[in-house]
Motif scaffolding. Sequence first.
Motif, PDB file in Angstrom:
ATOM      1  N   VAL A 148     -46.637  26.291 -22.711  1.00 29.78           N
ATOM      2  CA  VAL A 148     -45.563  26.015 -23.661  1.00 29.78           C
ATOM      3  C   VAL A 148     -45.909  26.611 -25.024  1.00 29.78           C
ATOM      4  O   VAL A 148     -47.026  26.447 -25.523  1.00 29.78           O
ATOM      5  CB  VAL A 148     -45.333  24.496 -23.797  1.00 29.78           C
ATOM      6  N   SER A 149     -44.952  27.309 -25.630  1.00 25.50           N
ATOM      7  CA  SER A 149     -45.187  27.887 -26.952  1.00 25.50           C
ATOM      8  C   SER A 149     -44.443  27.144 -28.055  1.00 25.50           C
ATOM      9  O   SER A 149     -44.930  27.063 -29.175  1.00 25.50           O
ATOM     10  CB  SER A 149     -44.813  29.370 -26.977  1.00 25.50           C
ATOM     11  N   ASN A 150     -43.262  26.596 -27.772  1.00 26.69           N
ATOM     12  CA  ASN A 150     -42.569  25.794 -28.773  1.00 26.69           C
ATOM     13  C   ASN A 150     -41.522  24.917 -28.105  1.00 26.69           C
ATOM     14  O   ASN A 150     -41.060  25.218 -26.987  1.00 26.69           O
ATOM     15  CB  ASN A 150     -41.926  26.667 -29.847  1.00 26.69           C
ATOM     16  N   ILE A 151     -41.160  23.836 -28.808  1.00 22.23           N
ATOM     17  CA  ILE A 151     -40.194  22.861 -28.306  1.00 22.23           C
ATOM     18  C   ILE A 151     -39.314  22.440 -29.471  1.00 22.23           C
ATOM     19  O   ILE A 151     -39.794  22.276 -30.591  1.00 22.23           O
ATOM     20  CB  ILE A 151     -40.903  21.614 -27.721  1.00 22.23           C
ATOM     21  N   LYS A 152     -38.027  22.235 -29.218  1.00 20.22           N
ATOM     22  CA  LYS A 152     -37.123  21.716 -30.236  1.00 20.22           C
ATOM     23  C   LYS A 152     -36.204  20.672 -29.598  1.00 20.22           C
ATOM     24  O   LYS A 152     -35.560  20.947 -28.584  1.00 20.22           O
ATOM     25  CB  LYS A 152     -36.285  22.843 -30.856  1.00 20.22           C
ATOM     26  N   ILE A 153     -36.161  19.482 -30.205  1.00 21.01           N
ATOM     27  CA  ILE A 153     -35.277  18.425 -29.729  1.00 21.01           C
ATOM     28  C   ILE A 153     -33.958  18.538 -30.492  1.00 21.01           C
ATOM     29  O   ILE A 153     -33.938  18.465 -31.734  1.00 21.01           O
ATOM     30  CB  ILE A 153     -35.890  17.026 -29.950  1.00 21.01           C
ATOM     31  N   LEU A 154     -32.839  18.695 -29.783  1.00 23.70           N
ATOM     32  CA  LEU A 154     -31.538  18.820 -30.415  1.00 23.70           C
ATOM     33  C   LEU A 154     -30.868  17.460 -30.589  1.00 23.70           C
ATOM     34  O   LEU A 154     -30.246  17.193 -31.601  1.00 23.70           O
ATOM     35  CB  LEU A 154     -30.626  19.748 -29.601  1.00 23.70           C
ATOM     36  N   ASN A 155     -30.999  16.606 -29.576  1.00 22.28           N
ATOM     37  CA  ASN A 155     -30.471  15.250 -29.628  1.00 22.28           C
ATOM     38  C   ASN A 155     -31.111  14.452 -28.492  1.00 22.28           C
ATOM     39  O   ASN A 155     -32.007  14.959 -27.810  1.00 22.28           O
ATOM     40  CB  ASN A 155     -28.936  15.239 -29.536  1.00 22.28           C
ATOM     41  N   ASP A 156     -30.648  13.221 -28.272  1.00 22.34           N
ATOM     42  CA  ASP A 156     -31.255  12.365 -27.253  1.00 22.34           C
ATOM     43  C   ASP A 156     -31.164  12.963 -25.853  1.00 22.34           C
ATOM     44  O   ASP A 156     -31.983  12.642 -24.983  1.00 22.34           O
ATOM     45  CB  ASP A 156     -30.585  10.984 -27.239  1.00 22.34           C
ATOM     46  N   ASP A 157     -30.159  13.798 -25.632  1.00 24.58           N
ATOM     47  CA  ASP A 157     -29.893  14.281 -24.273  1.00 24.58           C
ATOM     48  C   ASP A 157     -30.219  15.756 -24.056  1.00 24.58           C
ATOM     49  O   ASP A 157     -30.116  16.238 -22.929  1.00 24.58           O
ATOM     50  CB  ASP A 157     -28.419  14.046 -23.915  1.00 24.58           C
ATOM     51  N   MET A 158     -30.572  16.456 -25.113  1.00 22.18           N
ATOM     52  CA  MET A 158     -30.801  17.894 -24.944  1.00 22.18           C
ATOM     53  C   MET A 158     -31.944  18.378 -25.825  1.00 22.18           C
ATOM     54  O   MET A 158     -32.035  18.042 -27.007  1.00 22.18           O
ATOM     55  CB  MET A 158     -29.536  18.692 -25.256  1.00 22.18           C
ATOM     56  N   GLN A 167     -39.702  35.947 -22.384  1.00 24.00           N
ATOM     57  CA  GLN A 167     -38.481  35.870 -23.177  1.00 24.00           C
ATOM     58  C   GLN A 167     -37.430  35.045 -22.435  1.00 24.00           C
ATOM     59  O   GLN A 167     -36.432  35.559 -21.941  1.00 24.00           O
ATOM     60  CB  GLN A 167     -37.975  37.278 -23.498  1.00 24.00           C
ATOM     61  N   LYS A 168     -37.696  33.752 -22.404  1.00 25.42           N
ATOM     62  CA  LYS A 168     -36.790  32.826 -21.738  1.00 25.42           C
ATOM     63  C   LYS A 168     -36.646  31.565 -22.584  1.00 25.42           C
ATOM     64  O   LYS A 168     -37.551  31.196 -23.335  1.00 25.42           O
ATOM     65  CB  LYS A 168     -37.308  32.463 -20.343  1.00 25.42           C
ATOM     66  N   LEU A 169     -35.493  30.916 -22.433  1.00 25.35           N
ATOM     67  CA  LEU A 169     -35.239  29.643 -23.101  1.00 25.35           C
ATOM     68  C   LEU A 169     -34.838  28.634 -22.047  1.00 25.35           C
ATOM     69  O   LEU A 169     -33.920  28.880 -21.249  1.00 25.35           O
ATOM     70  CB  LEU A 169     -34.124  29.795 -24.147  1.00 25.35           C
ATOM     71  N   PHE A 170     -35.528  27.501 -22.027  1.00 29.28           N
ATOM     72  CA  PHE A 170     -35.297  26.477 -21.017  1.00 29.28           C
ATOM     73  C   PHE A 170     -34.745  25.218 -21.676  1.00 29.28           C
ATOM     74  O   PHE A 170     -35.135  24.856 -22.792  1.00 29.28           O
ATOM     75  CB  PHE A 170     -36.601  26.144 -20.292  1.00 29.28           C
ATOM     76  N   VAL A 171     -33.849  24.528 -20.975  1.00 27.26           N
ATOM     77  CA  VAL A 171     -33.191  23.335 -21.481  1.00 27.26           C
ATOM     78  C   VAL A 171     -33.640  22.131 -20.659  1.00 27.26           C
ATOM     79  O   VAL A 171     -33.734  22.208 -19.426  1.00 27.26           O
ATOM     80  CB  VAL A 171     -31.658  23.477 -21.399  1.00 27.26           C
ATOM     81  N   PHE A 172     -33.926  21.003 -21.345  1.00 30.81           N
ATOM     82  CA  PHE A 172     -34.299  19.783 -20.632  1.00 30.81           C
ATOM     83  C   PHE A 172     -33.767  18.567 -21.376  1.00 30.81           C
ATOM     84  O   PHE A 172     -33.325  18.658 -22.526  1.00 30.81           O
ATOM     85  CB  PHE A 172     -35.818  19.704 -20.450  1.00 30.81           C
ATOM     86  N   ASN A 173     -33.794  17.429 -20.706  1.00 36.27           N
ATOM     87  CA  ASN A 173     -33.380  16.168 -21.302  1.00 36.27           C
ATOM     88  C   ASN A 173     -34.625  15.449 -21.808  1.00 36.27           C
ATOM     89  O   ASN A 173     -35.480  15.064 -21.008  1.00 36.27           O
ATOM     90  CB  ASN A 173     -32.648  15.307 -20.266  1.00 36.27           C
ATOM     91  N   PRO A 174     -34.767  15.238 -23.120  1.00 31.65           N
ATOM     92  CA  PRO A 174     -35.995  14.645 -23.652  1.00 31.65           C
ATOM     93  C   PRO A 174     -36.114  13.142 -23.380  1.00 31.65           C
ATOM     94  O   PRO A 174     -37.201  12.579 -23.523  1.00 31.65           O
ATOM     95  CB  PRO A 174     -35.892  14.919 -25.154  1.00 31.65           C
ATOM     96  N   THR A 175     -35.009  12.490 -23.014  1.00 31.55           N
ATOM     97  CA  THR A 175     -35.037  11.063 -22.726  1.00 31.55           C
ATOM     98  C   THR A 175     -35.467  10.804 -21.291  1.00 31.55           C
ATOM     99  O   THR A 175     -36.331   9.960 -21.018  1.00 31.55           O
ATOM    100  CB  THR A 175     -33.664  10.426 -22.986  1.00 31.55           C
ATOM    101  N   THR A 176     -34.869  11.546 -20.350  1.00 30.60           N
ATOM    102  CA  THR A 176     -35.211  11.362 -18.930  1.00 30.60           C
ATOM    103  C   THR A 176     -36.326  12.287 -18.479  1.00 30.60           C
ATOM    104  O   THR A 176     -36.862  12.109 -17.387  1.00 30.60           O
ATOM    105  CB  THR A 176     -33.974  11.614 -18.059  1.00 30.60           C
ATOM    106  N   MET A 177     -36.666  13.279 -19.314  1.00 26.38           N
ATOM    107  CA  MET A 177     -37.662  14.306 -18.980  1.00 26.38           C
ATOM    108  C   MET A 177     -37.300  15.024 -17.685  1.00 26.38           C
ATOM    109  O   MET A 177     -38.127  15.247 -16.801  1.00 26.38           O
ATOM    110  CB  MET A 177     -39.060  13.705 -18.917  1.00 26.38           C
ATOM    111  N   GLU A 178     -36.034  15.424 -17.625  1.00 28.68           N
ATOM    112  CA  GLU A 178     -35.536  16.188 -16.485  1.00 28.68           C
ATOM    113  C   GLU A 178     -35.172  17.601 -16.931  1.00 28.68           C
ATOM    114  O   GLU A 178     -34.568  17.798 -17.989  1.00 28.68           O
ATOM    115  CB  GLU A 178     -34.304  15.514 -15.870  1.00 28.68           C
TER     116      GLU A 178
END
Length: 465
Positions: A148-158, A167-178
Motif C-alpha cells: 500500500v502506498s496511500n489511502i484516503k477515506i472519503l466517507n463512512d462507506d467509501m 497505476q491503479k486506484l482501488f475502492v473499498f468500504n472503510p466501515t465493513t472493510m470490504e
Amino acid sequence: MNYQIFEKMKRLNTITRMGILAFTLLLASCEADEVVKEVTVTQGAGQGNGEEEPETQPYKTEGFIVSSFASSTGGNATFAGYLDTKPVGNLDLTQYNSFSGYYPEVVYKNFAYGGPLDNQNFELNRYAVDNETSQVVAAGTIPTTAQVSNIKILNDDMAVYTVFDTQKLFVFNPTTMEFIQEIDLSQAVSFTEGEDQRNSYFQIIYREQDNKVFLPLITDIPSTGPFYDTIGIYVEVINMDSMTWESTATYTDATYPITRGMENSVVDEQGNIYVTCQGQYSLDGQAGPTAAPSSRPQILKIPAGSTEFDSDYSFNPVDFLGLNFVVAQFVTGTTYGANGIAYAAISAKADDPRVLELLQLVGAGTATEAEFNELRNLVINGANSRWAKLDLNAQTATVIEDIPFTAGFGYPFGYQYDGKMYFQTFNQEEGINGYYEHDPTTNTSFNIFNVSAGGIATQLVKLQE
C-alpha cells in the motif's frame, strides 16, 4: 526497507568525486538501518496510562497512539503505544508492542489505516486499539496486489487506496472493510523510458466540493540519481460519482510532487488544491540560486472548480525566507490548517560549515568512514528546518519561533486535531524527540512529549468517534 518514508526514496550505493554530486548521491544512498541507532532524551517528566475505559465495544473510541521507529544493524522495529489522555513528558515506548509494519497512512474517527502490521503479506490493515488489552491490533484486512502506498477515506462507506509501482486506484468500504472495485486508469500518463521505470501514486487528494480524487504521479528509474525521472507534474483526475478517469492536469516546470511524511492533502475551504513539489534536492546536479525552478521545491495550485493547474501560481517558501543559496532546499510535511494557512517544515538556515567541509573531503576521495558517517548523519538527522506558517493566498512564509529547528528530511509529520496543530520535531542537540502542539489562535507552541526510549518519534494518532 520496512520503513515507508525511506522506501519512497531512491537507494544508491556509490558517490561521485565531484562536490555537489557527492552531496546529492549521499542523500540518496542512506538506508533506513543507517539513519539512527539510538536516541537519548533527558528532559521533562514521564506519564503513565490512566485507568481503562469501561468496555462498551471492541475498540477504544478516544485516546492517542504514539509511535516511534528504531533502527540498528540488527533490524528495525516500530513501537506503538496507547495512552488514554494526551501524551506528555518523557515516554518509554519500548514497554509497548513492536511491529515490523505499523505505518498509518490516514486517521479516520477511531481507526487508522495502513499496510500490514506484520509486514509479511500484501494487505491493507485497519488499525484499532483493543478495549481489553489496550494494544494496537488489526481490526479488518483487505488483501492487496502490492504494498500500500496511500489511502484516503472519503466517507463512512467509501475509501480509496493505491499501491507501489502500479497505476491503479482501488475502492473499498472503510466501515465493513470490504473491497468494492478497481477504477480503470488506462488513460493515465505513464513513462517507460527506462526498462525498470516505476510509476506510482504516493499521494491521494480528495476534493469533496465536487467529489473528485486527484493522483499526482511519481515516476522513478532506480538506476538514476534523482527520485523523480521526468520534468513536469502530472495529476490524474478521477470522478468519484461515475467512478471513471476524467483528465490529466499538467504543470511543465516542476518535479517530484510529494509531501513526504503523512502525505496530507492540502485543500482549502473553497476547494483550491495545493500540491507540494520537492524538486530534485540537487540530485540533478543543479544547486543554489542558479538552479532551474523545477529543481527547487514549490507549491502549485489547482483552483476551486478547476481540474487544471494555475500556470501563474508557484510558491517557494524557502526562497521567501531569503535562503535561495541553500544547496538542497526542503519543504516537507505540508499540512493544512484553516483559512488559507498551511504548515510545513522548511529549510531555515544556511548550510552547515562542517557539512561543506566534509563534502570537500568526500569529493576529493579522502574522507574516512567515520567522516562519511558524520556527514550522512548531519544531512539526514541534522536539525536544518523549521516548522513554518504558510499563507497560501499571500504566498508568504513565517517561521514558528517557539518550535526549534528540526530534521526536516526524514520525519516531517504534521496533524490537526480539534483546531490545534501537532508537529513532529527531532533535534538531537536540544534533546527534542517528540511533538509540539501549536495553537493558531494564540500563535503559541509548546513541547508536549518526547520519546525517551524506542527510537525516533514518528506518528501521533488521535482516536475520536
